[in-house]
Design a protein around this motif. Structure first.
Motif, PDB file in Angstrom:
ATOM      1  N   ALA A  48       0.832  -1.200   0.000  1.00 30.55           N
ATOM      2  CA  ALA A  48       0.000   0.000   0.000  1.00 30.55           C
ATOM      3  C   ALA A  48       0.871   1.255   0.000  1.00 30.55           C
ATOM      4  CB  ALA A  48      -0.925   0.002   1.205  1.00 30.55           C
ATOM      5  N   ALA A  49       0.399   2.278  -0.718  1.00 28.02           N
ATOM      6  CA  ALA A  49       1.066   3.580  -0.753  1.00 28.02           C
ATOM      7  C   ALA A  49       0.192   4.602  -0.034  1.00 28.02           C
ATOM      8  CB  ALA A  49       1.309   4.016  -2.200  1.00 28.02           C
ATOM      9  N   SER A  50       0.805   5.728   0.362  1.00 26.12           N
ATOM     10  CA  SER A  50       0.073   6.756   1.102  1.00 26.12           C
ATOM     11  C   SER A  50      -0.228   7.955   0.209  1.00 26.12           C
ATOM     12  CB  SER A  50       0.888   7.218   2.307  1.00 26.12           C
ATOM     13  OG  SER A  50       0.262   8.316   2.938  1.00 26.12           O
ATOM     14  N   LEU A  51      -1.476   8.379   0.231  1.00 26.15           N
ATOM     15  CA  LEU A  51      -1.871   9.557  -0.531  1.00 26.15           C
ATOM     16  C   LEU A  51      -1.220  10.822   0.032  1.00 26.15           C
ATOM     17  CD1 LEU A  51      -3.695  10.287  -2.932  1.00 26.15           C
ATOM     18  CD2 LEU A  51      -5.552  10.686  -1.299  1.00 26.15           C
ATOM     19  N   ALA A  52      -0.765  10.754   1.291  1.00 24.58           N
ATOM     20  CA  ALA A  52      -0.094  11.908   1.890  1.00 24.58           C
ATOM     21  C   ALA A  52       1.202  12.249   1.164  1.00 24.58           C
ATOM     22  CB  ALA A  52       0.188  11.637   3.365  1.00 24.58           C
ATOM     23  N   ASP A  53       1.752  11.300   0.410  1.00 27.29           N
ATOM     24  CA  ASP A  53       2.987  11.532  -0.339  1.00 27.29           C
ATOM     25  C   ASP A  53       2.730  12.087  -1.741  1.00 27.29           C
ATOM     26  OD1 ASP A  53       4.498  10.534   1.798  1.00 27.29           O
ATOM     27  OD2 ASP A  53       4.245   8.468   1.094  1.00 27.29           O
ATOM     28  N   TRP A  67       4.560  12.416  -6.934  1.00 24.50           N
ATOM     29  CA  TRP A  67       4.612  11.407  -5.867  1.00 24.50           C
ATOM     30  C   TRP A  67       6.033  11.405  -5.315  1.00 24.50           C
ATOM     31  CZ3 TRP A  67       3.926   5.443  -6.930  1.00 24.50           C
ATOM     32  CH2 TRP A  67       3.901   4.746  -5.718  1.00 24.50           C
ATOM     33  N   THR A  81      -3.733   1.295  -3.151  1.00 19.96           N
ATOM     34  CA  THR A  81      -4.394   1.443  -1.863  1.00 19.96           C
ATOM     35  C   THR A  81      -5.452   0.365  -1.740  1.00 19.96           C
ATOM     36  OG1 THR A  81      -5.500   2.992  -0.357  1.00 19.96           O
ATOM     37  CG2 THR A  81      -6.170   3.066  -2.662  1.00 19.96           C
ATOM     38  N   GLN A  85      -8.665   6.644   0.410  1.00 17.43           N
ATOM     39  CA  GLN A  85      -7.904   7.678   1.116  1.00 17.43           C
ATOM     40  C   GLN A  85      -8.315   9.047   0.584  1.00 17.43           C
ATOM     41  OE1 GLN A  85      -3.594   7.123   1.395  1.00 17.43           O
ATOM     42  NE2 GLN A  85      -3.831   5.010   0.668  1.00 17.43           N
ATOM     43  N   GLU A  87      -7.261  13.391   1.005  1.00 13.88           N
ATOM     44  CA  GLU A  87      -6.394  14.433   1.546  1.00 13.88           C
ATOM     45  C   GLU A  87      -6.884  15.777   1.031  1.00 13.88           C
ATOM     46  OE1 GLU A  87      -3.683  14.392   3.579  1.00 13.88           O
ATOM     47  OE2 GLU A  87      -3.668  12.200   3.872  1.00 13.88           O
TER      48      GLU A  87
END
Length: 349
Positions: A48-53, A67, A81, A85, A87
């Motif tokens: 999983a990757a983070s949308l915060a990045d 990204w 993901t 998510q 943001e």
């Protein structure tokens, strides 16, 4: 070869079609087992990757995604993901979006699997109306847009299970395991219309006269009205929302009468719900197709339609009623009739 006209219509409808599931994600036991569980998903699609990045950069009004500081497509793909998510990119200062709103948005959609742009409405400076009463919209939009504010911008990442499901969407190049990443700007939010709403317009002389309350069939008086040589489009109320465009799904209430005697032959009010059709798909007569394009949502429009743009002119030898001794049994009952409609344009998506 496919008609260029229909290629245009498909392109015009694409921004909305992308956020409407073709069918609900599978709910039977086999489908759930195949698409749920973090261990199985990580094995098949990646960690999983983070949308915060993820960030948004703009060249004028045109957004692109980065990204970890790199162009999205050059990141450590795939971007994956397993839950929705969101943001916030920028706060809004307008009204709060209610749960039942029709929300005007501009958006960019990117395929997380390969970093490719799927659709951007920014390129044509257009908006898309997301009707939050439409349960076919992706659940992420139905759940996350209410409570936001007009003017807000946000990023959303949707797992495959919350978008097109295990079937994916080949039309847009979305595979069964592809995460979809959206950047959205909320432009406007309105409650759905139930009748025309806007500024009254004084009609030209020589047209049928209309009494309408927007809650029951319009009363249309054709006495003294001139027979049309060509299509007549007369706004009676001019709405203040966006214009109807080719390819859109349009929602209307309407009443139709024959110009020859003023007899009502159809009305949506007696069916208890508005009528919906896609502009350009051939579901309505040519006079509607031509007459409603360019009119604004919220408008009440009087259409006086010559027979040639309705159900066709009467064949040679027909009498005034459009009948002949050897009438074609396949002919429409309104063949040869000039028609009059009063149409309330309630939505265009």
């Amino acid at each position: 070869m496919r008609s260029p006209r229909f290629r245009f219509l498909a392109a015009a409808a694409a921004p909305l079609l992308l956020v409407v599931a073709a069918c609900s994600p599978g709910t039977d036991g086999d489908d759930v087992a195949a698409t749920s569980g973090d261990d199985a998903a990580v094995t098949s699609a990646g960690p999983a990757a983070s949308l915060a990045d993820v960030s948004v950069e703009k060249d004028g009004d045109t957004p692109t995604l980065t990204w970890d500081g790199q162009p999205f497509a050059e990141g450590d793909l795939p971007f994956v993901t397993y839950e929705t998510q969101t943001e916030q990119v920028a706060a809004g200062d307008g009204d709060e979006v209610p749960e039942t709103a029709e929300v005007e948005v501009r958006y960019l959609a990117v395929n997380g699997a390969n970093g490719e742009q799927i659709v951007s409405t920014f390129e044509n400076e257009e908006t898309v109306t997301m009707d939050l009463n439409n349960e076919s919209l992706f659940p992420a939009f139905l759940e996350n847009l209410p409570g936001t504010q007009v003017g807000e911008a946000l990023l959303m990442a949707l797992p495959a299970s919350e978008a097109f499901g295990p079937a994916g969407n080949p039309q847009f190049g979305v595979g069964p395991e592809d995460t979809m990443v959206f950047y959205l700007e909320i432009e406007e939010a309105n409650e759905p219309l139930t009748q025309a709403e806007g500024e009254q317009v004084e009609p030209e002389d020589g047209l049928p006269t209309v009494e309408a309350d927007g809650q029951s069939p319009a009363q249309i008086d054709v006495e003294g009205a001139d027979a049309p040589e060509e299509l007549v489009v007369q706004p009676l109320i001019e709405g203040e929302r966006k214009e109807v465009q080719p390819g859109q799904l349009v929602r209307v209430h309407y009443t139709g009468v024959t110009l020859s005697d003023g007899e009502q032959f159809d009305t949506s009010y007696e069916r208890g719900e508005p009528f919906e059709f896609q502009v350009g798909a051939g579901r309505v007569i040519p006079g509607w197709e031509e007459g409603l394009i360019g009119q604004t949502v919220g408008s009440r429009v009087l259409l006086v339609i010559p027979a040639a743009q309705a159900y066709g002119e009467a064949p040679e030898g027909a009498d005034d009623a459009g009948s002949t001794a050897t009438a074609d049994p396949q002919a429409h009952p309104l063949e040869g009739e000039d028609l009059v409609f009063v149409v309330d344009i309630l939505g265009a998506y």
